[in-house]
Design an enzyme around this catalytic site. Structure first.
Site, short mmCIF file in Angstrom:
data_model
loop_
_atom_site.label_atom_id
_atom_site.label_comp_id
_atom_site.label_asym_id
_atom_site.label_seq_id
_atom_site.Cartn_x
_atom_site.Cartn_y
_atom_site.Cartn_z
N ASP A 7 1.45 3.82 2.93
CA ASP A 7 2.03 2.70 3.67
C ASP A 7 1.25 1.46 3.27
O ASP A 7 0.17 1.20 3.81
CB ASP A 7 1.92 2.96 5.18
CG ASP A 7 2.56 1.85 6.00
OD1 ASP A 7 3.67 1.40 5.64
OD2 ASP A 7 1.95 1.42 7.00
N GLU A 68 6.14 3.25 0.51
CA GLU A 68 7.18 2.52 1.23
C GLU A 68 7.73 1.39 0.37
O GLU A 68 6.97 0.61 -0.21
CB GLU A 68 6.63 1.94 2.53
CG GLU A 68 7.69 1.21 3.35
CD GLU A 68 7.15 0.66 4.65
OE1 GLU A 68 6.98 -0.57 4.75
OE2 GLU A 68 6.90 1.46 5.57
N ASP A 141 -0.46 2.69 10.81
CA ASP A 141 -0.31 2.74 9.35
C ASP A 141 -0.53 4.16 8.83
O ASP A 141 0.12 4.59 7.88
CB ASP A 141 -1.30 1.78 8.68
CG ASP A 141 -1.31 0.41 9.31
OD1 ASP A 141 -0.65 -0.50 8.77
OD2 ASP A 141 -1.97 0.25 10.36
#
Length: 200
Positions: A7, A68, A141
């Site tokens: 992430d 991501e 996160d």
């Protein structure tokens, strides 16, 4: 399949690794974040993220890396930092010859919770449940990185098989008309005793 999820972020880059396959229980391998001081220069922060990701790749030894996909936000500065951290993760994986998959936030949310509009709390709760953890991974996160990894375990294998099948079909098509899908099924029909104007 062992997948490492990333992430991306400059201040906190979430990292999480899981192991499993579709239809079977998942296992947590590792979870955490790489942090960089906000007052450091951009170069130093990206080097720190690269060092942290490389250390994780050495320890986790994943089969694939899921990152991501960066999407547009109102805060351009945040988007740029996320994109830069994302590029570092992709580079680290590509340097080792690891396949990299990009998943959108809505795709990950839908895979984990069944809704592409789920909030972080819902995603974290489902990650905790799916990995049978005692507590939700913190910060968010880290939980998001695990969600990325889970999403790829569940969807990445199928996507890879589809891509391989498409590549194989394309390669066969280049060999000539006798290897097209239509010719293939005509051949199967003849082998079963079917022909024009006859029935069986």
């Amino acid at each position: 399949m062992r997948v490492m999820g990333v992430d991306p972020g400059l201040t906190r880059c979430g990292l999480g690794a899981v192991e499993g396959r579709p239809g079977a229980p998942l296992r947590l391998v590792k979870v955490g974040v790489v942090r960089t001081p906000a007052d450091d220069g951009i170069g130093a922060r990206l080097v720190a993220i690269e060092t942290g990701i490389e250390r994780w790749l050495d320890e986790v030894e994943p089969d694939a890396v899921a990152v991501e996909r960066v999407f547009a936000q109102h805060n351009l500065r945040t988007v740029m930092g996320t994109a830069q951290a994302s590029a570092v993760a992709i580079l680290c994986a590509a340097r080792r010859g690891l396949p990299v998959a990009l998943h959108t936030p809505s795709e990950v949310k839908a895979a984990i919770t069944g809704s592409g509009t789920a909030d972080k709390q819902q995603v974290g709760t489902m990650v905790t449940r799916l990995l049978r953890l005692d507590a939700m991974p913190k910060p968010a996160d880290a939980a998001d990185a695990l969600a990325l990894a889970i999403c790829h375990v569940w969807r990445g294998g199928a996507q890879s098989r589809l891509a391989e099948a498409a590549a194989e079909a394309a390669a066969r098509a280049k060999d000539g008309p006798g290897t097209t899908a239509a010719a293939y099924f005509r051949g199967r029909g003849r082998a079963a005793g079917y022909s024009r104007g006859t029935t069986k």
